[in-house]
Write a protein that holds these residues in place. Sequence first.
Motif, short mmCIF file in Angstrom:
data_model
loop_
_atom_site.label_atom_id
_atom_site.label_comp_id
_atom_site.label_asym_id
_atom_site.label_seq_id
_atom_site.Cartn_x
_atom_site.Cartn_y
_atom_site.Cartn_z
N ASP A 158 12.26 85.80 22.33
CA ASP A 158 12.60 85.99 23.53
C ASP A 158 13.10 87.31 24.14
O ASP A 158 12.83 87.75 24.99
CB ASP A 158 13.40 84.48 24.00
CG ASP A 158 12.76 83.39 23.80
OD1 ASP A 158 11.94 83.03 23.65
OD2 ASP A 158 13.81 82.45 24.42
N GLN A 159 14.16 87.58 23.12
CA GLN A 159 15.12 88.52 23.43
C GLN A 159 13.63 89.76 23.35
O GLN A 159 13.37 91.11 23.91
CB GLN A 159 15.87 89.15 22.23
CG GLN A 159 16.54 90.46 22.77
CD GLN A 159 17.43 91.34 21.51
OE1 GLN A 159 17.03 90.75 19.95
NE2 GLN A 159 18.76 91.90 21.73
N ASN A 162 11.94 89.53 26.55
CA ASN A 162 11.92 89.93 27.58
C ASN A 162 11.75 92.23 26.96
O ASN A 162 11.91 92.74 28.39
CB ASN A 162 13.41 89.91 27.13
CG ASN A 162 14.15 90.39 29.08
OD1 ASN A 162 13.87 89.81 29.85
ND2 ASN A 162 15.09 90.90 28.31
N GLU A 163 12.32 92.53 26.27
CA GLU A 163 12.26 93.99 26.30
C GLU A 163 10.66 94.57 26.55
O GLU A 163 10.42 95.66 26.96
CB GLU A 163 12.94 94.35 24.65
CG GLU A 163 14.34 94.22 24.55
CD GLU A 163 14.57 94.52 23.47
OE1 GLU A 163 13.25 94.77 22.39
OE2 GLU A 163 15.57 94.70 22.95
N PHE A 165 8.33 93.32 28.40
CA PHE A 165 8.73 92.67 29.76
C PHE A 165 8.64 93.88 30.09
O PHE A 165 7.91 93.94 31.96
CB PHE A 165 9.08 91.70 30.15
CG PHE A 165 8.27 91.25 31.18
CD1 PHE A 165 6.90 90.45 31.97
CD2 PHE A 165 9.61 90.19 32.25
CE1 PHE A 165 7.05 90.87 33.02
CE2 PHE A 165 9.52 90.55 34.22
CZ PHE A 165 7.73 90.27 34.25
N GLN A 166 10.41 94.31 30.80
CA GLN A 166 10.65 95.04 31.35
C GLN A 166 10.53 96.03 30.60
O GLN A 166 10.87 97.74 32.25
CB GLN A 166 12.35 94.95 30.86
CG GLN A 166 13.29 94.45 30.71
CD GLN A 166 13.76 93.93 32.57
OE1 GLN A 166 13.20 94.71 32.88
NE2 GLN A 166 13.67 92.26 32.27
N GLN A 198 13.05 85.93 37.91
CA GLN A 198 13.70 86.29 35.93
C GLN A 198 13.92 87.39 35.74
O GLN A 198 15.35 87.30 35.23
CB GLN A 198 12.79 85.46 35.71
CG GLN A 198 13.15 83.25 35.92
CD GLN A 198 14.07 82.95 35.69
OE1 GLN A 198 14.93 83.23 34.83
NE2 GLN A 198 14.51 82.39 36.93
N ALA A 199 12.95 88.08 35.64
CA ALA A 199 13.78 89.36 35.62
C ALA A 199 14.56 90.32 35.68
O ALA A 199 15.94 90.94 35.20
CB ALA A 199 11.79 90.28 35.20
N GLY A 201 17.56 88.82 36.14
CA GLY A 201 17.93 88.51 36.00
C GLY A 201 19.41 87.63 37.34
O GLY A 201 20.23 87.01 37.09
#
Length: 201
Positions: A158-159, A162-163, A165-166, A198-199, A201
């Motif tokens: 997931d990390q 997320n990285e 996607f960011q 969600q992105a 936060g």
Amino acid sequence: MLRRDFMAAMGGATQSAQPERPGRTDGVAGEFTVFCRIKPGHADELREVLDELMDAMGTGDRAALRQIGTLHDARHVIFDNDTQLLFASVFDGSWDTYIDDFATTVVGERFDRVFSHTEGFPGVKDPNVKEWFVAQQEPALVFVSSYPDLTVKQIWKDQRVNEAFQAVLDSSEFQAALENPANKELLASPAFQKLLDQAAG
């Protein structure tokens, strides 16, 4: 604190192939807490070993954690006037596999260095090491996890996602796509707006 007698554990009835192991679980995670008596005069040496391990983690040496892949967290505490060692951790999966990982990964050497300063420790590769840990273990009365359905490997994945996607959100290509009228319907959709929320936060 009442202590289970190690010799009784070693000399009791024959265990089944999959004996019931101590410790509470919450979802995929289990807790492991042992209290060991430090050999007389060994507290300072043990403290030095623990300091070395902590320094290695502080400089980014987390290969052992990656190699095991099931350990959420762990802590060592010397207490009771330098006579006792507490080791507590949270792990994924079965107790037996978790203990086996101590011997089959680089953690084994580190465990031997630490627990060699405690009374009766047979060595992490000794066939009786599980019985020794059981004899020292005290199951928690309460154990809860904030993410009981996520394993360590799922959290790492997931990390990474997320990285990545960011990085997409910060790219010039994504900014151009936001400004493209052809994507208006997609950008206005509830699913896309939820993704952006969600992105953020």
